[in-house]
Design a protein around this motif. Structure first.
Motif, PDB file in Angstrom:
ATOM      1  N   VAL A   1      40.919 -68.048 -63.526  1.00 18.23           N
ATOM      2  CA  VAL A   1      41.048 -68.957 -62.391  1.00 18.23           C
ATOM      3  C   VAL A   1      39.668 -69.461 -61.997  1.00 18.23           C
ATOM      4  O   VAL A   1      38.723 -68.665 -61.888  1.00 18.23           O
ATOM      5  N   PHE A   2      39.535 -70.763 -61.775  1.00 16.79           N
ATOM      6  CA  PHE A   2      38.261 -71.323 -61.338  1.00 16.79           C
ATOM      7  C   PHE A   2      38.514 -72.599 -60.555  1.00 16.79           C
ATOM      8  O   PHE A   2      39.595 -73.194 -60.617  1.00 16.79           O
ATOM      9  N   ASP A   3      37.519 -73.009 -59.786  1.00 14.12           N
ATOM     10  CA  ASP A   3      37.571 -74.267 -59.048  1.00 14.12           C
ATOM     11  C   ASP A   3      37.065 -75.375 -59.949  1.00 14.12           C
ATOM     12  O   ASP A   3      35.969 -75.276 -60.524  1.00 14.12           O
ATOM     13  N   TRP A   4      37.847 -76.421 -60.036  1.00 18.70           N
ATOM     14  CA  TRP A   4      37.530 -77.483 -60.999  1.00 18.70           C
ATOM     15  C   TRP A   4      36.379 -78.349 -60.510  1.00 18.70           C
ATOM     16  O   TRP A   4      36.388 -78.851 -59.380  1.00 18.70           O
ATOM     17  N   GLU A   5      35.382 -78.527 -61.357  1.00 19.37           N
ATOM     18  CA  GLU A   5      34.280 -79.450 -61.128  1.00 19.37           C
ATOM     19  C   GLU A   5      34.311 -80.471 -62.246  1.00 19.37           C
ATOM     20  O   GLU A   5      34.006 -80.153 -63.388  1.00 19.37           O
ATOM     21  N   PRO A   6      34.690 -81.696 -61.956  1.00 21.24           N
ATOM     22  CA  PRO A   6      34.858 -82.696 -63.018  1.00 21.24           C
ATOM     23  C   PRO A   6      33.627 -82.902 -63.870  1.00 21.24           C
ATOM     24  O   PRO A   6      33.721 -83.171 -65.051  1.00 21.24           O
ATOM     25  N   THR A   7      32.450 -82.729 -63.291  1.00 21.53           N
ATOM     26  CA  THR A   7      31.230 -82.948 -64.075  1.00 21.53           C
ATOM     27  C   THR A   7      31.033 -81.871 -65.126  1.00 21.53           C
ATOM     28  O   THR A   7      30.286 -82.063 -66.085  1.00 21.53           O
TER      29      THR A   7
ATOM     30  N   GLY B   1      50.092 -75.800 -55.592  1.00 25.48           N
ATOM     31  CA  GLY B   1      48.800 -76.398 -55.311  1.00 25.48           C
ATOM     32  C   GLY B   1      47.743 -76.155 -56.355  1.00 25.48           C
ATOM     33  O   GLY B   1      46.620 -76.652 -56.232  1.00 25.48           O
ATOM     34  N   ALA B   2      48.052 -75.379 -57.388  1.00 21.88           N
ATOM     35  CA  ALA B   2      47.104 -75.112 -58.478  1.00 21.88           C
ATOM     36  C   ALA B   2      47.633 -75.748 -59.755  1.00 21.88           C
ATOM     37  O   ALA B   2      48.825 -76.054 -59.878  1.00 21.88           O
ATOM     38  N   PHE B   3      46.750 -75.951 -60.703  1.00 24.98           N
ATOM     39  CA  PHE B   3      47.106 -76.555 -61.981  1.00 24.98           C
ATOM     40  C   PHE B   3      46.949 -75.505 -63.073  1.00 24.98           C
ATOM     41  O   PHE B   3      45.844 -74.987 -63.290  1.00 24.98           O
ATOM     42  N   ARG B   4      48.083 -75.182 -63.713  1.00 21.61           N
ATOM     43  CA  ARG B   4      48.066 -74.159 -64.766  1.00 21.61           C
ATOM     44  C   ARG B   4      48.053 -74.842 -66.128  1.00 21.61           C
ATOM     45  O   ARG B   4      48.871 -75.701 -66.424  1.00 21.61           O
ATOM     46  N   ILE B   5      47.119 -74.395 -66.980  1.00 18.56           N
ATOM     47  CA  ILE B   5      46.976 -74.924 -68.338  1.00 18.56           C
ATOM     48  C   ILE B   5      47.504 -73.877 -69.302  1.00 18.56           C
ATOM     49  O   ILE B   5      47.081 -72.720 -69.269  1.00 18.56           O
TER      50      ILE B   5
END
Length: 492
Positions: A424-430, A363-367
């Protein structure tokens, strides 16, 4: 007391890079001097270098942890921090460097050959280096990168052309002592030789090295006796010499059975099947030694071995054996490809290589990628402007667009870096469009069309002059009124 070590585990840690400096130039009569923070120094690296004077890894057996020095932080006035000192570790010729999983990292053969075991961290950029036309006064600097830290295994494999193998007390040390100038320990009990001995032999115009490997016994390849510890020292040789004892008094032993036992151990160890073999029937000068040699010579020759009857005591057959070895060594050297000079190999990145990868994990996206992971390590997350700078860099790299394509939604968890050291952080597209939303990060509006200091001084002087003129006029007016009043009084 241990005097010879040919395998050690070593923990090496490179120095960290120095942090960059965030500073503003301050000097009398020079307002708004601009950023002048210097860069941090580079961390020192840990380098393994072959030294011909070093013959054992004993030093690292006693001190298994080595660390290079850190780089110094930058300072104001555009002063760059000092680089950390590289830590150069001298190792014997023939040292193989492996990781904990057994993968070969380097094979160090030849005096001066070196390998960077741990790379020093980069120094962080100061705000002077980060300034640009868009960002004239950065209020942050980049952190220095941590240096590499890893556990490595070093194994010493003797660089010898000829290896003498055989049972304990077969006479290998005696042979090497008369064939060369080596002075190994010689005694009449098993396992006299506890370490490999190297000697240099000259036969005509050929000069080669010969190694005396501690005795092998049945089960040596599984760790019995000393054989397993030193079989690695025969891996580099061009030819193997079976030294067979023709004067042994042990029951159940004879030259043929000894040969079969040693060959079985070599086959079990592996990697030596293609090496040519010679047989030296040793100790033919003692009673019954010559008789046993005569009985076994024909059987050995039928198996395809070249057989030499030798004696270290009487020096019988040593010249013939020495020149036969020289011939094989010469042929092996001639068959080796000529080493070319160092070539620069260019490996351009693939056309579709974005420099990073994004995978979905629980459920998470790893870069993952060299650049984003390095940028994260360099960011001071206590500084909002530095975080914004990181967001701009990630956006320019294309991570924002890629996250949209793989189906990331606002609020999803995004991880940058490996599991053991990730952000780790919550993605904010802006956030990725921060450069457009917030304008030019780090810009100081005082730098927009600043008035020269000379103009400001002129205005200040002009204002002072005007104030003085007004005061003098007021004073003159007051004096005139007072004189008029006094005149009226006199007239009255």
């Amino acid at each position: 007391m241990t005097t010879f070590v040919d395998r050690v585990e070593l923990h090496v840690a490179a120095g960290n890079g120095g942090h960059g400096c965030a500073s503003v130039h301050r000097e009398k009569f020079k307002p708004l001097g601009g950023p002048d923070g210097g860069n941090g120094g580079e961390g020192g690296s840990v380098i393994l270098t072959v030294d011909a004077q070093v013959t054992t890894l004993l030093e690292y057996h006693h001190s298994p942890k080595r660390k290079a020095t850190n780089g110094k932080p930058g300072a104001g006035g555009n002063r760059t921090g000092a680089d950390g000192q590289d830590l150069v570790l001298s190792v014997p010729d023939g040292t193989v460097v492996l990781d904990r999983q057994g993968n070969v990292l380097a094979d160090l053969v030849g005096h001066g050959t070196s390998f960077v075991a741990a790379q020093g961290g980069r120094g962080g950029l100061g705000n002077a280096a980060l300034a640009s036309a868009r960002r004239k006064a950065p209020g942050f600097a980049l952190l220095g990168e941590p240096g590499d830290a890893r556990d490595i295994v070093m194994e010493l494999k003797s660089v010898a052309d000829v290896a003498l193998v055989g049972y304990p007390s077969a006479g290998k040390s005696s042979l090497i002592s008369v064939l060369s100038a080596a002075k190994p320990k010689i005694a009449d009990y098993p396992f006299t030789t506890l370490i490999p001995n190297l000697g240099v032999v000259t036969a005509g115009e050929t000069v080669y090295t010969i190694a005396d490997v501690p005795g092998l016994i049945p089960g040596a390849s599984q760790g019995r006796g000393l054989g397993l510890e030193f079989l690695r020292h025969v891996e580099r040789c061009s030819v193997l010499v079976h030294v067979l004892d023709c004067a042994t008094l042990e029951p159940g032993r004879d030259p043929l059975s000894d040969l079969e036992t040693i060959e079985a151990e070599l086959a079990e160890y592996g990697g030596l099947e293609d090496r040519p073999r010679l047989v030296a029937l040793n100790k033919v000068d003692v009673p019954d030694g010559q008789d046993i040699a005569d009985l076994t010579r024909a059987s050995l020759e039928e198996r395809g071995y070249r057989v030499f009857e030798v004696s270290a005591a009487s020096r019988k057959g040593l010249r013939e054996l020495s020149f036969a070895l020289a011939q094989i060594v010469g042929e092996a050297r001639a068959a080796k490809p000529i080493e070319e000079s160092t070539r620069i190999v260019l490996r351009p990145a693939a056309v579709d290589d974005a420099g990073f990868t994004i995978t979905e994990e629980d459920g998470a996206f790893r870069i993952r990628g060299v650049k984003p992971e390095r940028w994260v390590r360099q960011t001071d997350f206590s500084n909002d402007e530095a975080v914004g700078y990181l967001a701009d860099r990630l956006a320019r790299l294309g991570i924002e667009e890629k996250l949209w394509k793989v189906g990331a939604q606002e609020g999803d968890t995004v991880i940058i870096g490996p599991e053991e050291n990730a952000v780790v952080f919550d993605w904010e597209p802006t956030l990725a469009a921060g450069a457009e939303m917030l304008g030019r990060r780090g810009e100081d509006h005082r730098f927009e069309n600043p008035r020269p200091a000379v103009d400001r001084r002129r205005e200040k002087a002009k204002g002072r002059d005007a104030a003085e003129s007004e005061f003098l006029a007021f004073e003159a007016l007051s004096s005139g009124r007072q004189a008029a009043v006094e005149g009226d009084d006199e007239e009255d």
